[in-house]
Scaffold this motif. Sequence first.
Motif, PDB file in Angstrom:
ATOM      1  N   THR A 108       0.834  -1.204   0.000  1.00  0.00           N
ATOM      2  CA  THR A 108       0.000   0.000   0.000  1.00  0.00           C
ATOM      3  C   THR A 108       0.867   1.251   0.000  1.00  0.00           C
ATOM      4  N   TYR A 111       2.209   4.191  -2.736  1.00  0.00           N
ATOM      5  CA  TYR A 111       1.714   5.501  -3.151  1.00  0.00           C
ATOM      6  C   TYR A 111       2.794   6.568  -3.018  1.00  0.00           C
ATOM      7  N   ALA A 164      -2.929   0.847  -3.885  1.00  0.00           N
ATOM      8  CA  ALA A 164      -1.917   1.890  -3.757  1.00  0.00           C
ATOM      9  C   ALA A 164      -2.131   2.996  -4.778  1.00  0.00           C
TER      10      ALA A 164
END
Length: 303
Positions: A108, A111, A164
């Motif tokens: 995740t 990003y 993400a």
Amino acid sequence: MKIKNAVLLLLTAAIWGVAFVAQSVGMDYVGPLTFNCVRSLIGGVVLLPCIWYFDKKRKRERQVPVIPGARKTLVAGGVCCGVALCLASNFQQFGIQYTTVGKAGFITACYIIIVPILGLFFKKKCSPVIVGAVALSVVGLYLLCMTGGDLAVNKGDLLMLVCALLFSVHIMVIDFFSPVVDGVKMSCIQFFVCGAISGIGMLLYETPDMGQILAAWAPVLYAGVMSCGVAYTLQIIGQKGVNPTVASLILSLESSISVLAGWAILGQKLSAKELAGCALMFGAIILAQLPVGRKSPAVAEEG
């Protein structure tokens, strides 16, 4: 960047890191759409008394400026954030069923790499350092995700990668709207929008059971009150006026916290290969933030 903003974003990361455990445990009782529907609605309801209190305080102190189009901007921001949050959180909730808490947290955190790349669409240059960080993160993801004997990506890992990307969009949307709207109100709207959309999916694809929802009261309450009501609101307030890439760096610390939480609470472990992947991804996170070239005094002061 103000210390206050950094502290708020750091608290957000800490709450989110532990929330991976709550999300994983919640899947033992209810479906992903049901979990996100309930947690989002709880998050929205928790903020209603806060909005009432702050509005009453502003009226008492006569601090209610009239800004043309402010209500429309607030609603538009809340709806856009709610749609992005709904898609991101549901991909995350589906994906966490097929992977560990630690892996979910680290993937995740991609990003941090995606946010600067999305900046290219707004005519922001991508430095060689960012290119190197992307390459490093790809290697890290390979070690982290390719755990089998073949080259197939785990289903949960793929869902987390999509998550993400969607959280990156969510960060960019917040960056666009947060400077001009009330952060708490926009956060409240986004939760009700997210809860409503997840609720429609819940009724279409799952069979919600009140007994099972009540049985999952602990993870649902943590995810609803802390992860939604508190953390996402802190994100919107803390991200106001902060470069989205810098904000994403601080928020990405949730990945490290999720690994520690998974180890401490659930007893989950990562292999040496997966740990190496995590280390490379964290290195990519740091590399993406290294300054390139000389900064102007104003930029240096902000950093």
